[in-house]
Write a protein that holds these residues in place. Structure first.
Motif, PDB file in Angstrom:
ATOM      1  N   LEU A   1       3.360   6.889 -14.668  1.00  0.00           N
ATOM      2  CA  LEU A   1       4.818   6.572 -14.867  1.00  0.00           C
ATOM      3  C   LEU A   1       5.482   6.549 -13.552  1.00  0.00           C
ATOM      4  O   LEU A   1       6.099   5.843 -13.050  1.00  0.00           O
ATOM      5  CB  LEU A   1       5.562   7.177 -15.920  1.00  0.00           C
ATOM      6  N   LEU A   2       5.299   7.698 -12.922  1.00  0.00           N
ATOM      7  CA  LEU A   2       6.092   7.886 -11.736  1.00  0.00           C
ATOM      8  C   LEU A   2       5.574   6.990 -10.726  1.00  0.00           C
ATOM      9  O   LEU A   2       6.229   6.535  -9.924  1.00  0.00           O
ATOM     10  CB  LEU A   2       5.794   9.453 -11.346  1.00  0.00           C
ATOM     11  N   ALA A   3       4.113   6.808 -10.581  1.00  0.00           N
ATOM     12  CA  ALA A   3       3.700   5.541  -9.692  1.00  0.00           C
ATOM     13  C   ALA A   3       4.398   4.120 -10.071  1.00  0.00           C
ATOM     14  O   ALA A   3       4.336   3.520  -9.081  1.00  0.00           O
ATOM     15  CB  ALA A   3       2.089   5.708  -9.914  1.00  0.00           C
ATOM     16  N   VAL A   4       4.661   3.896 -11.430  1.00  0.00           N
ATOM     17  CA  VAL A   4       5.107   2.628 -11.647  1.00  0.00           C
ATOM     18  C   VAL A   4       6.569   2.720 -10.836  1.00  0.00           C
ATOM     19  O   VAL A   4       6.761   1.590 -10.213  1.00  0.00           O
ATOM     20  CB  VAL A   4       5.143   2.506 -13.334  1.00  0.00           C
ATOM     21  N   LEU A   5       7.269   3.743 -11.265  1.00  0.00           N
ATOM     22  CA  LEU A   5       8.624   3.739 -10.606  1.00  0.00           C
ATOM     23  C   LEU A   5       8.692   3.728  -8.953  1.00  0.00           C
ATOM     24  O   LEU A   5       9.352   3.411  -8.379  1.00  0.00           O
ATOM     25  CB  LEU A   5       9.419   5.056 -11.135  1.00  0.00           C
ATOM     26  N   GLY A   6       7.641   4.641  -8.505  1.00  0.00           N
ATOM     27  CA  GLY A   6       7.387   4.633  -6.993  1.00  0.00           C
ATOM     28  C   GLY A   6       7.132   3.268  -6.521  1.00  0.00           C
ATOM     29  O   GLY A   6       7.747   2.937  -5.347  1.00  0.00           O
ATOM     30  N   ARG A   7       6.391   2.529  -7.067  1.00  0.00           N
ATOM     31  CA  ARG A   7       6.202   1.105  -6.570  1.00  0.00           C
ATOM     32  C   ARG A   7       7.339   0.261  -6.980  1.00  0.00           C
ATOM     33  O   ARG A   7       7.421  -0.627  -5.832  1.00  0.00           O
ATOM     34  CB  ARG A   7       5.007   0.313  -7.454  1.00  0.00           C
ATOM     35  N   ALA A   8       8.180   0.242  -7.712  1.00  0.00           N
ATOM     36  CA  ALA A   8       9.281  -0.458  -7.876  1.00  0.00           C
ATOM     37  C   ALA A   8      10.422   0.018  -6.578  1.00  0.00           C
ATOM     38  O   ALA A   8      10.793  -0.830  -6.006  1.00  0.00           O
ATOM     39  CB  ALA A   8      10.062  -0.195  -9.250  1.00  0.00           C
ATOM     40  N   LEU A   9      10.456   1.026  -6.299  1.00  0.00           N
ATOM     41  CA  LEU A   9      11.096   1.607  -5.175  1.00  0.00           C
ATOM     42  C   LEU A   9      10.661   1.086  -3.794  1.00  0.00           C
ATOM     43  O   LEU A   9      11.500   0.858  -3.033  1.00  0.00           O
ATOM     44  CB  LEU A   9      11.148   3.041  -5.445  1.00  0.00           C
ATOM     45  N   ALA A  10       9.450   1.198  -3.864  1.00  0.00           N
ATOM     46  CA  ALA A  10       8.839   0.546  -2.554  1.00  0.00           C
ATOM     47  C   ALA A  10       9.107  -1.013  -2.285  1.00  0.00           C
ATOM     48  O   ALA A  10       9.241  -1.088  -1.058  1.00  0.00           O
ATOM     49  CB  ALA A  10       7.214   0.705  -2.590  1.00  0.00           C
ATOM     50  N   ASP A  11       9.182  -1.513  -3.275  1.00  0.00           N
ATOM     51  CA  ASP A  11       9.473  -3.197  -3.237  1.00  0.00           C
ATOM     52  C   ASP A  11      11.064  -3.193  -3.333  1.00  0.00           C
ATOM     53  O   ASP A  11      11.609  -4.130  -2.362  1.00  0.00           O
ATOM     54  CB  ASP A  11       9.296  -3.803  -4.531  1.00  0.00           C
ATOM     55  N   THR A  12      12.168  -2.145  -3.606  1.00  0.00           N
ATOM     56  CA  THR A  12      13.337  -2.413  -3.270  1.00  0.00           C
ATOM     57  C   THR A  12      13.995  -1.815  -2.111  1.00  0.00           C
ATOM     58  O   THR A  12      14.628  -2.556  -1.530  1.00  0.00           O
ATOM     59  CB  THR A  12      14.104  -1.404  -4.621  1.00  0.00           C
ATOM     60  N   LEU A  13      13.200  -0.842  -1.624  1.00  0.00           N
ATOM     61  CA  LEU A  13      13.855  -0.216  -0.283  1.00  0.00           C
ATOM     62  C   LEU A  13      13.487  -0.714   0.853  1.00  0.00           C
ATOM     63  O   LEU A  13      11.982  -1.324   0.926  1.00  0.00           O
ATOM     64  CB  LEU A  13      13.614   1.403  -0.358  1.00  0.00           C
ATOM     65  N   PRO A  14      13.974  -0.619   2.195  1.00  0.00           N
ATOM     66  CA  PRO A  14      13.266  -1.185   3.228  1.00  0.00           C
ATOM     67  C   PRO A  14      12.178  -0.471   3.745  1.00  0.00           C
ATOM     68  O   PRO A  14      11.518  -0.676   4.699  1.00  0.00           O
ATOM     69  CB  PRO A  14      14.427  -1.078   4.296  1.00  0.00           C
ATOM     70  N   HIS A  15      12.035   0.868   3.163  1.00  0.00           N
ATOM     71  CA  HIS A  15      10.862   1.748   3.813  1.00  0.00           C
ATOM     72  C   HIS A  15       9.747   1.745   2.304  1.00  0.00           C
ATOM     73  O   HIS A  15      10.275   1.806   1.339  1.00  0.00           O
ATOM     74  CB  HIS A  15      11.276   2.901   4.209  1.00  0.00           C
ATOM     75  N   ALA A  16       8.599   1.988   3.084  1.00  0.00           N
ATOM     76  CA  ALA A  16       7.635   1.848   1.864  1.00  0.00           C
ATOM     77  C   ALA A  16       6.963   2.813   1.441  1.00  0.00           C
ATOM     78  O   ALA A  16       6.404   2.939   0.359  1.00  0.00           O
ATOM     79  CB  ALA A  16       6.482   0.821   2.693  1.00  0.00           C
ATOM     80  N   ASP A  17       7.196   4.065   2.040  1.00  0.00           N
ATOM     81  CA  ASP A  17       6.440   5.451   1.603  1.00  0.00           C
ATOM     82  C   ASP A  17       7.523   6.409   0.954  1.00  0.00           C
ATOM     83  O   ASP A  17       8.337   6.772   1.515  1.00  0.00           O
ATOM     84  CB  ASP A  17       5.636   5.968   2.667  1.00  0.00           C
ATOM     85  N   PRO A  18       7.051   6.846  -0.184  1.00  0.00           N
ATOM     86  CA  PRO A  18       7.767   7.906  -0.889  1.00  0.00           C
ATOM     87  C   PRO A  18       7.508   9.079  -0.092  1.00  0.00           C
ATOM     88  O   PRO A  18       6.678   9.606   0.272  1.00  0.00           O
ATOM     89  CB  PRO A  18       7.289   7.952  -2.302  1.00  0.00           C
TER      90      PRO A  18
END
Length: 286
Positions: free
Chosen positions: A52-69
């Protein structure tokens, strides 16, 4: 690379694996994503918190200008179930080297009301832009070679109910942390294992979010059984992992009042500490 460490033959590439397909989201609108949470990542009856954290992480990678958590902290509010879900993200701040955002995952109850499952706050950057300077006293965990370790296929299911997630992992546990499986838990609150994805996909920052929460709970080695639900999980991603299997070490030093902490370290095949995490989890006593 540690001696005698071998990985399964690579059959899936990053971006084209079961993990990628099952964490893929459909953008409905800016900051709004739809996903069907896969039943393939469940343990007992709940969806795994790392997935589930990876799902949220992928959504944030699409939203934010930086790609890596770089760091992500999630509070698990209610148990997620396989099936449709909605992820909503917001950009909190955008900087030159780091951007911060928040994300929440929602599902619907039997009466059609929206229920928030998880809420996360994260900072993202560019791991490839980090300097190479490393000063550390941390050392990789001493785990026997893969062929001397044991996976779920080598014994009975550790807990009753679904363990579908184990079919999607390459998980080989250190024999010295397997007393619980033999009815003789050590009482030390330690778990160590080689970790990979069953289809051979190499690791990236998003799969590290899964790795920190994919081993059997340390509570088993404390003599406890059953589901150990995560209350809060914070992950720090330190660098992009090298190809090959990971080594994951998790320890618990304190169980009190029905809650315990789990501190995890994830090391790659180049002997680098690539991720760290701490979570608070609830246990059933008695």
């Amino acid at each position: 690379m540690p001696e005698a460490a071998t990985a399964p033959a690579v059959r899936a590439a990053i971006g084209d694996s079961e993990f990628d397909r099952d964490t893929a989201l459909t953008r409905r609108a800016p900051g709004v994503y739809d996903i069907d949470l896969s039943a393939g990542w469940t343990i007992i009856s709940a969806v795994n918190g790392g997935y589930l954290l990876a799902v949220l992480g992928r959504a944030l990678a699409d939203t934010l200008p930086h790609a890596d958590p770089f760091t992500i902290s999630a509070h698990y509010l209610t148990a997620s179930q396989p099936g449709p879900a909605v992820v909503r993200t917001d950009t909190v701040r955008t900087g030159r080297t780091l951007s911060t955002g928040q994300a929440s995952l929602f599902q619907y109850d039997d009466e059609g009301r929206e229920v928030e499952r998880i809420r996360a706050l994260a900072s993202y950057g560019d791991l490839d832009a980090l300097p190479d300077d490393v000063r550390t006293t941390a050392k990789p965990p001493a785990i026997p070679p893969l062929e001397h370790c044991f996976g779920p296929e080598d014994g009975p299911a550790p807990v009753p109910g679904s363990s579908a997630i184990t079919d999607r992992l390459m998980l080989k546990l250190d024999p010295s942390a397997l007393g619980w499986a033999l009815g003789e838990p050590s009482g030390k609150g330690e778990m160590r294992a080689w970790f990979g994805l069953a289809d051979g996909r190499d690791h990236d920052p998003l799969s590290l979010l899964l790795a920190v929460d994919a081993l059997p709970p340390t509570a088993f080695e404390l003599g406890l059984k059953g589901w150990v639900p995560t209350v809060e999980l914070t992950v720090h991603v330190r660098c992009r992992p090298a190809p090959g299997p990971l080594r994951v070490s998790i320890t618990t030093r304190n169980l009190a009042g029905g809650f315990l902490e789990e501190d995890a370290e994830v090391w790659d095949s180049a002997d680098r500490l690539v991720a760290q995490s701490r979570q608070l989890a609830r246990v059933r006593l008695g």
